[in-house]
Write a protein that holds these residues in place. Structure first.
Motif, PDB file in Angstrom:
ATOM      1  N   ARG A  59       0.944  -1.244   0.079  1.00  0.00           N
ATOM      2  CA  ARG A  59      -0.056  -0.107  -0.167  1.00  0.00           C
ATOM      3  C   ARG A  59       0.955   1.362   0.019  1.00  0.00           C
ATOM      4  N   SER A  60       0.686   2.273  -0.510  1.00  0.00           N
ATOM      5  CA  SER A  60       1.235   3.444  -0.902  1.00  0.00           C
ATOM      6  C   SER A  60       0.302   4.638  -1.090  1.00  0.00           C
ATOM      7  N   SER A  61       0.041   5.564  -0.170  1.00  0.00           N
ATOM      8  CA  SER A  61      -1.029   6.713  -0.839  1.00  0.00           C
ATOM      9  C   SER A  61      -0.587   7.458  -1.815  1.00  0.00           C
ATOM     10  N   SER A  62       0.842   7.409  -2.066  1.00  0.00           N
ATOM     11  CA  SER A  62       1.513   8.286  -3.118  1.00  0.00           C
ATOM     12  C   SER A  62       0.914   7.571  -4.543  1.00  0.00           C
ATOM     13  N   ARG A  63       0.497   6.305  -4.232  1.00  0.00           N
ATOM     14  CA  ARG A  63       0.192   5.592  -5.830  1.00  0.00           C
ATOM     15  C   ARG A  63      -1.179   5.468  -6.136  1.00  0.00           C
ATOM     16  N   ARG A  64      -2.097   5.755  -5.239  1.00  0.00           N
ATOM     17  CA  ARG A  64      -3.362   5.319  -5.441  1.00  0.00           C
ATOM     18  C   ARG A  64      -4.496   6.605  -5.031  1.00  0.00           C
ATOM     19  N   LEU A  65      -5.265   6.909  -6.023  1.00  0.00           N
ATOM     20  CA  LEU A  65      -6.417   8.056  -5.839  1.00  0.00           C
ATOM     21  C   LEU A  65      -7.430   7.343  -6.034  1.00  0.00           C
ATOM     22  N   PRO A  66      -8.707   7.730  -5.607  1.00  0.00           N
ATOM     23  CA  PRO A  66      -9.779   7.199  -5.812  1.00  0.00           C
ATOM     24  C   PRO A  66     -10.357   7.791  -7.076  1.00  0.00           C
ATOM     25  N   THR A  67     -11.401   6.772  -8.020  1.00  0.00           N
ATOM     26  CA  THR A  67     -11.823   7.411  -9.126  1.00  0.00           C
ATOM     27  C   THR A  67     -12.522   8.440  -9.297  1.00  0.00           C
ATOM     28  N   VAL A  68     -13.181   9.001  -8.275  1.00  0.00           N
ATOM     29  CA  VAL A  68     -13.896  10.372  -8.321  1.00  0.00           C
ATOM     30  C   VAL A  68     -13.342  11.104  -7.057  1.00  0.00           C
ATOM     31  N   LEU A 118     -11.197   9.945 -12.703  1.00  0.00           N
ATOM     32  CA  LEU A 118      -9.864   9.931 -12.971  1.00  0.00           C
ATOM     33  C   LEU A 118      -9.601   8.546 -13.611  1.00  0.00           C
ATOM     34  N   ARG A 119      -8.727   8.579 -14.450  1.00  0.00           N
ATOM     35  CA  ARG A 119      -8.300   7.472 -15.444  1.00  0.00           C
ATOM     36  C   ARG A 119      -6.744   7.275 -15.239  1.00  0.00           C
ATOM     37  N   ARG A 120      -6.036   6.451 -14.885  1.00  0.00           N
ATOM     38  CA  ARG A 120      -4.509   6.305 -15.022  1.00  0.00           C
ATOM     39  C   ARG A 120      -4.072   5.512 -16.152  1.00  0.00           C
ATOM     40  N   ASP A 121      -3.092   6.155 -16.735  1.00  0.00           N
ATOM     41  CA  ASP A 121      -2.386   5.398 -17.970  1.00  0.00           C
ATOM     42  C   ASP A 121      -1.184   4.638 -17.574  1.00  0.00           C
ATOM     43  N   ARG A 122      -0.715   4.087 -18.579  1.00  0.00           N
ATOM     44  CA  ARG A 122       0.526   2.901 -18.245  1.00  0.00           C
ATOM     45  C   ARG A 122       1.630   3.766 -17.790  1.00  0.00           C
ATOM     46  N   GLY A 123       1.876   4.959 -17.828  1.00  0.00           N
ATOM     47  CA  GLY A 123       2.803   5.628 -17.336  1.00  0.00           C
ATOM     48  C   GLY A 123       2.930   6.415 -16.054  1.00  0.00           C
ATOM     49  N   GLY A 124       1.747   6.071 -15.343  1.00  0.00           N
ATOM     50  CA  GLY A 124       1.323   6.366 -14.057  1.00  0.00           C
ATOM     51  C   GLY A 124       0.896   7.866 -13.852  1.00  0.00           C
ATOM     52  N   GLU A 125       0.642   8.389 -15.236  1.00  0.00           N
ATOM     53  CA  GLU A 125      -0.114   9.880 -14.987  1.00  0.00           C
ATOM     54  C   GLU A 125      -1.500   9.361 -14.883  1.00  0.00           C
ATOM     55  N   TYR A 126      -2.356  10.614 -14.394  1.00  0.00           N
ATOM     56  CA  TYR A 126      -3.702  10.432 -14.200  1.00  0.00           C
ATOM     57  C   TYR A 126      -4.460  11.469 -15.211  1.00  0.00           C
ATOM     58  N   LEU A 127      -5.354  10.827 -15.918  1.00  0.00           N
ATOM     59  CA  LEU A 127      -6.176  11.954 -16.874  1.00  0.00           C
ATOM     60  C   LEU A 127      -7.464  11.996 -16.268  1.00  0.00           C
ATOM     61  N   ALA A 128      -7.897  13.203 -15.886  1.00  0.00           N
ATOM     62  CA  ALA A 128      -9.112  13.723 -15.176  1.00  0.00           C
ATOM     63  C   ALA A 128     -10.003  14.277 -16.316  1.00  0.00           C
ATOM     64  N   THR A 129     -11.297  13.869 -15.776  1.00  0.00           N
ATOM     65  CA  THR A 129     -12.433  14.311 -16.719  1.00  0.00           C
ATOM     66  C   THR A 129     -13.367  15.150 -15.626  1.00  0.00           C
ATOM     67  N   GLU A 130     -13.545  16.397 -16.176  1.00  0.00           N
ATOM     68  CA  GLU A 130     -14.345  17.220 -15.156  1.00  0.00           C
ATOM     69  C   GLU A 130     -16.005  16.913 -15.025  1.00  0.00           C
ATOM     70  N   MET A 131     -16.325  17.037 -13.983  1.00  0.00           N
ATOM     71  CA  MET A 131     -17.580  16.552 -13.759  1.00  0.00           C
ATOM     72  C   MET A 131     -18.416  17.602 -13.031  1.00  0.00           C
ATOM     73  N   HIS A 132     -17.921  18.522 -12.246  1.00  0.00           N
ATOM     74  CA  HIS A 132     -18.517  19.622 -11.734  1.00  0.00           C
ATOM     75  C   HIS A 132     -17.185  20.642 -11.240  1.00  0.00           C
ATOM     76  N   ARG A 133     -17.636  22.008 -11.627  1.00  0.00           N
ATOM     77  CA  ARG A 133     -16.804  22.962 -11.404  1.00  0.00           C
ATOM     78  C   ARG A 133     -17.159  23.449  -9.876  1.00  0.00           C
ATOM     79  N   ILE A 134     -16.270  23.337  -8.951  1.00  0.00           N
ATOM     80  CA  ILE A 134     -16.624  24.128  -7.697  1.00  0.00           C
ATOM     81  C   ILE A 134     -16.215  25.693  -7.762  1.00  0.00           C
ATOM     82  N   ALA A 135     -16.762  26.550  -6.870  1.00  0.00           N
ATOM     83  CA  ALA A 135     -16.651  27.789  -7.009  1.00  0.00           C
ATOM     84  C   ALA A 135     -15.074  28.296  -6.682  1.00  0.00           C
TER      85      ALA A 135
END
Length: 692
Positions: A59-68, A118-135
């Motif tokens: 486990r490593s918090s630097s490697r895992r982010l929730p999907t949303v 969030l979606r993670r690619d093979r290089g370890g980078e995350y691609l984020a798709t906007e769902m809602h813009r917060i103020a």
């Protein structure tokens, strides 16, 4: 700890359980220990989400982010893509890189908070798709005020990841001068900056940036300074052991201003050695609970930036009464060490003494005397140096038998001109004389930990845990990708074997750095768990009470448990050791990060006059956004910089942390490549190269 079932499982219980585990464990072992099934396993999953611990397997918090999750827009990269970081990030590790996919409507502004998928690619980078813009909330940044060629104001953030330059109207400039360090509020639509405070400027701006960014302490409380200035030198023994005729010597860098340790040695029976390590008796002047003590505890340690020192204690002590200046009588806490010919510590005895240093020597001078190139100042000093090297050779044998991890990580030294500009970046010279003093200090630290433990007294140990499983796995993959072998990972010798294999390879610097990154962070704690890197069962810090509060605390503890007089630790003080250890570990990390960043920023300033020049560089990291390259100038690694993805050209296989394959070329970690300097910015510390 004895688990009592799922009702006892909370974060505190989980940490307590893991702290008692001798080996890393996984989720299955934890569930079995706590008797968790069904809903209990779900509770465990919730606890482990984003949770990190050195004995938690896989486990490593630097490697895992929730999907949303919610992210904060942090900047725009060289390719025009919006970058973000997790809004809630509690790990010490660098947050993962998140790239925002283009969306309809207003382009995201720095400081925006956005709910994304969030979606993670093979290089370890995350691609984020906007769902809602917060103020959007206005962001406050540290930066440098400049004037463009047309005279208009500009605000340049000091963060390397912030590539934007914000316009500043005259009304919002607050009469800031070009080159001045300022804080500003970033306003959207259109993006612009409004200066909120002026923090000074001039040749020291780079040091000021680091001081303000990390909120480093500069001013000392008046009460603490008054206590230091009222302190009086000790001229009488008053129950102290008389060490004034013992030819103790200090050995430090040529530009050192305080000397808190002195050494002496002589040959003993059966080929062994008798050595003395004498440390300034800071505890005599800094009593528990005093204003000096409270200030030193809060600061935690001294901080050494290239252009200044932020001392833990006032100058009246650090450069005065607690500095073991030659021929001056000084109180000390000393340890007699008796070693056999193999360097094993057979006996130790701590005393409170009064000493008089017989010589102030430098590392270069001691090495030169040892090699017969320089005459010693006195016959007594010559005799001591011979015995010091004899003792060192025995200590070195013991070190080699233990299998201590031996890292080669060259340090850089910034050389300034009279006007404060950077004249050169030079390597720190390292001789056997440096290692000699290190081994004497390690032996004294071991003796302190042994003595406190034998006396059943409190001790703030220096703990270096087993390397985390994910760090070992990463190192194993890297070694394999680079053509080396790495087996095990449970013993210091496993890492030493890898370092030895790589020592003659051009990739040795990269392997050394990756071994370092694979290790757990050393911390201060009241519970002894050994020191993995030094291969020692018990270890604490005793030898630098002028600049580290942890050492001062050990002095107070030894004085109490050995009955050495005034300045001992109060009876109930050890109850706070866990909290103090956590605080000091945090202050140490801040200091190390600030010191490293300051050198990096001065290196960027040094490179500003070399834009357009060609260099040979070594790839020290591969990331989805490009190559990190370390270049040499005049024989030393002067600076690290980025070769952006756009400069690499061509499509290819998504990069891994070890390799980047393009259509017509391939880049591997540790490769030497030709680069050209295209940008060096002293304001934000960025250095950018292109392939040559």
């Amino acid at each position: 700890m004895k688990p009592k079932g799922k009702l006892a499982l909370d974060r505190k219980a989980l940490i307590s359980f893991l702290d008692t585990c001798p080996d890393p464990v996984g989720k299955r072992e934890i569930a079995r220990a706590f008797g968790l099934r069904g809903r209990g396993r779900a509770i465990l999953d919730d606890l482990l989400d984003g949770f990190s611990h050195p004995r938690l397997l896989g486990r490593s918090s630097s490697r895992r982010l929730p999907t949303v999750t919610v992210v904060t827009v942090s900047g725009i990269d060289d390719d025009g893509e919006a970058l973000a970081v997790p809004t809630a990030w509690h790990s010490e590790a660098t947050p993962p890189r998140i790239v925002l996919a283009p969306s309809r409507g207003r382009a995201p502004a720095v400081g925006d908070k956005i709910l994304v998928r969030l979606r993670r690619d093979r290089g370890g980078e995350y691609l984020a798709t906007e769902m809602h813009r917060i103020a959007h909330r206005p962001e406050h940044l540290l930066g440098v005020f400049r004037r463009a060629d047309d005279g208009t104001g500009r605000f340049i953030p000091t963060e390397r990841s912030r590539r934007e330059v914000y316009p500043v109207s005259d009304a919002d400039a607050k009469k800031s001068r070009p080159g001045e360090l300022v804080r500003a509020e970033i306003l959207p639509a259109p993006p612009r900056a409004r200066i909120t405070s002026r923090l000074g400027g001039g040749p020291s701006t780079i040091g000021d940036i680091v001081v303000h960014k990390y909120e480093l302490p500069c001013d000392m409380p008046a009460a603490a300074v008054a206590e230091a200035e009222c302190a009086q030198p000790i001229k009488k023994l008053s129950g102290r052991e008389d060490l004034r005729e013992l030819p103790l010597v200090t050995v430090d860098d040529a530009d050192a201003r305080d000397f808190d340790d002195a050494v002496w040695a002589e040959s003993g029976p059966d080929g062994g050695w008798h050595a003395v390590v004498a440390i300034a008796d800071v505890a005599w002047y800094v009593r528990p609970g005093s204003a000096l003590d409270q200030m030193a505890r809060e600061r935690g340690n001294s901080i050494y930036l290239p252009d200044r020192v932020l001392p833990m204690l006032p100058e009246a002590l650090s450069n005065g009464l607690c500095s073991l200046s030659p021929y001056e009588e000084r109180p000390c806490l000393a340890v007699h060490l008796w070693l056999d010919r193999g360097g094993n510590l057979r006996k130790q005895r701590f005393v409170r003494g009064l000493m008089r240093s017989q010589a102030r020597l430098t590392y270069d001078q001691v090495q030169s005397i040892h090699e017969g190139k320089t005459e010693p100042p006195t016959a007594a000093v010559a005799e001591v140096i011979v015995a010091l090297y004899g003792t060192f050779n025995s200590l070195l044998q013991a070190r080699l038998r233990r299998g201590t991890i031996e890292l080669e990580l060259p340090e850089r030294r910034v050389i300034f001109g009279e006007d404060g500009s950077v004249n050169a970046i030079l390597p720190q010279q390292r001789h056997d004389s440096h290692r000699l003093i290190e081994e004497f200090m390690i032996a004294a630290n071991v003796a302190a930990a042994r003595t406190a433990e034998a006396a059943h007294g409190p001790c703030l140990y220096r703990v270096h845990d087993l390397p985390p499983a994910d760090g070992v796995d990463e190192l194993r993959r890297a070694a394999r990708a680079l053509g080396f072998h790495f087996h095990g990972g449970r013993r210091p010798a496993d890492f030493t074997n890898l370092l030895c294999e790589a020592s003659t390879s051009p990739r040795a610097p990269v392997i050394n750095m990756m071994v370092l990154r694979s290790q757990a962070k050393a911390v201060y704690a009241p519970v002894n768990r050994g020191h993995f890197g030094l291969a020692l069962d018990r270890y604490c810090h005793f030898t630098s009470p002028i600049r580290r509060y942890a050492d001062l605390l050990v002095h107070h503890a030894l004085i109490r448990c050995l009955g050495l007089g005034a300045g001992g630790l109060p009876k109930a003080a050890e109850d706070t050791f866990a909290d103090i250890g956590e605080h000091l570990s945090g202050r140490e990390r801040v200091a190390a990060t600030a010191e490293r960043e300051a050198v990096d920023r001065y290196a960027a300033a040094f490179m500003t006059s070399r834009i357009g020049e060609q260099f040979r560089g070594r790839i020290v990291a591969i990331a989805p956004f490009g190559l990190i390259v370390a270049v040499e100038v005049d024989g030393t690694t002067a600076a690290e910089g980025l070769v952006p993805r756009r400069c690499l050209g061509g499509a290819g296989v998504p990069p891994t942390p070890f390799k980047w394959r393009l259509e017509k070329s391939e880049f591997t970690l540790g490769d030497t490549i030709g680069v050209r300097l295209v940008e060096a910015n002293a304001d934000n510390g960025s250095v950018v190269f292109s392939l040559d």
